[in-house]
Design a protein around this motif. Structure first.
Motif, PDB file in Angstrom:
ATOM      1  N   UNK A   1       4.300  -7.813   8.552  1.00  9.03           N
ATOM      2  CA  UNK A   1       3.452  -7.596   7.376  1.00  9.03           C
ATOM      3  C   UNK A   1       2.077  -8.225   7.583  1.00  9.03           C
ATOM      4  N   UNK A   2       2.037  -9.425   8.160  1.00 10.13           N
ATOM      5  CA  UNK A   2       0.749 -10.083   8.411  1.00 10.13           C
ATOM      6  C   UNK A   2      -0.079  -9.315   9.427  1.00 10.13           C
ATOM      7  N   UNK A   3       0.562  -8.794  10.453  1.00  8.27           N
ATOM      8  CA  UNK A   3      -0.175  -8.035  11.461  1.00  8.27           C
ATOM      9  C   UNK A   3      -0.734  -6.739  10.884  1.00  8.27           C
TER      10      UNK A   3
ATOM     11  N   UNK B   1      -4.301   6.707  12.048  1.00 10.22           N
ATOM     12  CA  UNK B   1      -4.489   5.900  13.255  1.00 10.22           C
ATOM     13  C   UNK B   1      -3.455   4.777  13.366  1.00 10.22           C
ATOM     14  N   UNK B   2      -2.752   4.474  12.291  1.00  9.98           N
ATOM     15  CA  UNK B   2      -1.732   3.420  12.309  1.00  9.98           C
ATOM     16  C   UNK B   2      -0.475   3.819  13.079  1.00  9.98           C
ATOM     17  N   UNK B   3      -0.181   5.098  13.113  1.00 15.41           N
ATOM     18  CA  UNK B   3       1.088   5.570  13.661  1.00 15.41           C
ATOM     19  C   UNK B   3       1.396   5.049  15.060  1.00 15.41           C
ATOM     20  N   UNK B   4       0.464   5.117  16.020  1.00 13.82           N
ATOM     21  CA  UNK B   4       0.812   4.602  17.350  1.00 13.82           C
ATOM     22  C   UNK B   4       0.812   3.072  17.442  1.00 13.82           C
ATOM     23  N   UNK B   5       0.239   2.408  16.454  1.00 12.79           N
ATOM     24  CA  UNK B   5       0.107   0.955  16.517  1.00 12.79           C
ATOM     25  C   UNK B   5       1.266   0.191  15.885  1.00 12.79           C
ATOM     26  N   UNK B   6       1.816   0.731  14.806  1.00 17.31           N
ATOM     27  CA  UNK B   6       2.855   0.036  14.044  1.00 17.31           C
ATOM     28  C   UNK B   6       4.078   0.926  13.901  1.00 17.31           C
ATOM     29  N   UNK B   7       5.247   0.328  14.100  1.00 22.09           N
ATOM     30  CA  UNK B   7       6.496   1.078  13.965  1.00 22.09           C
ATOM     31  C   UNK B   7       7.316   0.481  12.834  1.00 22.09           C
ATOM     32  N   UNK B   8       8.164   1.288  12.208  1.00 18.82           N
ATOM     33  CA  UNK B   8       9.041   0.750  11.160  1.00 18.82           C
ATOM     34  C   UNK B   8       9.999  -0.292  11.734  1.00 18.82           C
ATOM     35  N   UNK B   9      10.388  -1.233  10.897  1.00 22.07           N
ATOM     36  CA  UNK B   9      11.328  -2.262  11.310  1.00 22.07           C
ATOM     37  C   UNK B   9      12.760  -1.750  11.190  1.00 22.07           C
TER      38      UNK B   9
ATOM     39  N   UNK C   1       0.942   3.968   4.146  1.00 25.83           N
ATOM     40  CA  UNK C   1      -0.331   3.659   4.800  1.00 25.83           C
ATOM     41  C   UNK C   1      -0.565   4.565   5.996  1.00 25.83           C
ATOM     42  N   UNK C   2       0.494   4.946   6.697  1.00 27.19           N
ATOM     43  CA  UNK C   2       0.365   5.870   7.830  1.00 27.19           C
ATOM     44  C   UNK C   2      -0.100   7.242   7.360  1.00 27.19           C
ATOM     45  N   UNK C   3       0.346   7.656   6.166  1.00 30.31           N
ATOM     46  CA  UNK C   3      -0.130   8.920   5.605  1.00 30.31           C
ATOM     47  C   UNK C   3      -1.619   8.834   5.275  1.00 30.31           C
ATOM     48  N   UNK C   4      -2.040   7.690   4.740  1.00 33.87           N
ATOM     49  CA  UNK C   4      -3.442   7.524   4.355  1.00 33.87           C
ATOM     50  C   UNK C   4      -4.340   7.253   5.558  1.00 33.87           C
TER      51      UNK C   4
ATOM     52  N   UNK D   1       8.813  -1.017   5.262  1.00 33.77           N
ATOM     53  CA  UNK D   1       8.862   0.320   5.858  1.00 33.77           C
ATOM     54  C   UNK D   1       8.276   1.381   4.930  1.00 33.77           C
ATOM     55  N   UNK D   2       8.494   1.224   3.625  1.00 33.83           N
ATOM     56  CA  UNK D   2       7.918   2.179   2.667  1.00 33.83           C
ATOM     57  C   UNK D   2       6.393   2.074   2.623  1.00 33.83           C
TER      58      UNK D   2
END
Length: 114
Positions: free
Chosen positions: A73-75, A52-60, A46-49, A40-41
């Motif tokens: 993590x692999x995805x 475009x990741x924000x809508x694709x990946x959510x915290x666990x 990576x979402x800050x950098x 999650x950290x």
């Protein structure tokens, strides 16, 4: 790719490996929780950098299993990989090493010369 992103992807590889090991060995829950927290950290940074990741990946969730953590993590790593996976070295090697055609084993029989 930015140096910090490369370092974070290396951490993700280690998280995936550790979560897989935790699942395989039925490790204590705190080991799984550590992997989830680290994932999650890394995702947050990576979402800050890469917004475009924000809508694709959510915290666990904190109760995520080690298998789910490894898959997540692999995805996330796959998002940053090139279109073609690398079969010779790097992260791809861990998945494809030893997966080649089988060699025929020929039994050697001594030949007597008498």
């Amino acid at each position: 790719m930015e140096q910090e992103t490369i370092k974070l992807l290396n951490v993700l590889r280690r998280i995936a490996r550790a979560a897989g090991y935790a699942a395989w060995t039925k490790a204590e829950p705190d080991a799984t929780q550590f992997c989830v927290t680290q994932y999650n950290r890394v995702l947050a940074r990576l979402t800050e950098l890469e917004p475009a990741l924000k809508p694709l990946f959510t915290p666990l969730s904190e109760s995520a299993s080690p298998e789910v953590t490894r898959i997540a993590a692999r995805e996330l790593l796959a998002y940053f990989e090139a279109d073609e996976p690398e079969f010779v070295g790097g992260f791809g090697r861990g998945f494809y090493f030893g997966c080649g055609p089988r060699r025929m084993r020929v039994k050697c029989v001594p030949v007597s010369t008498t």
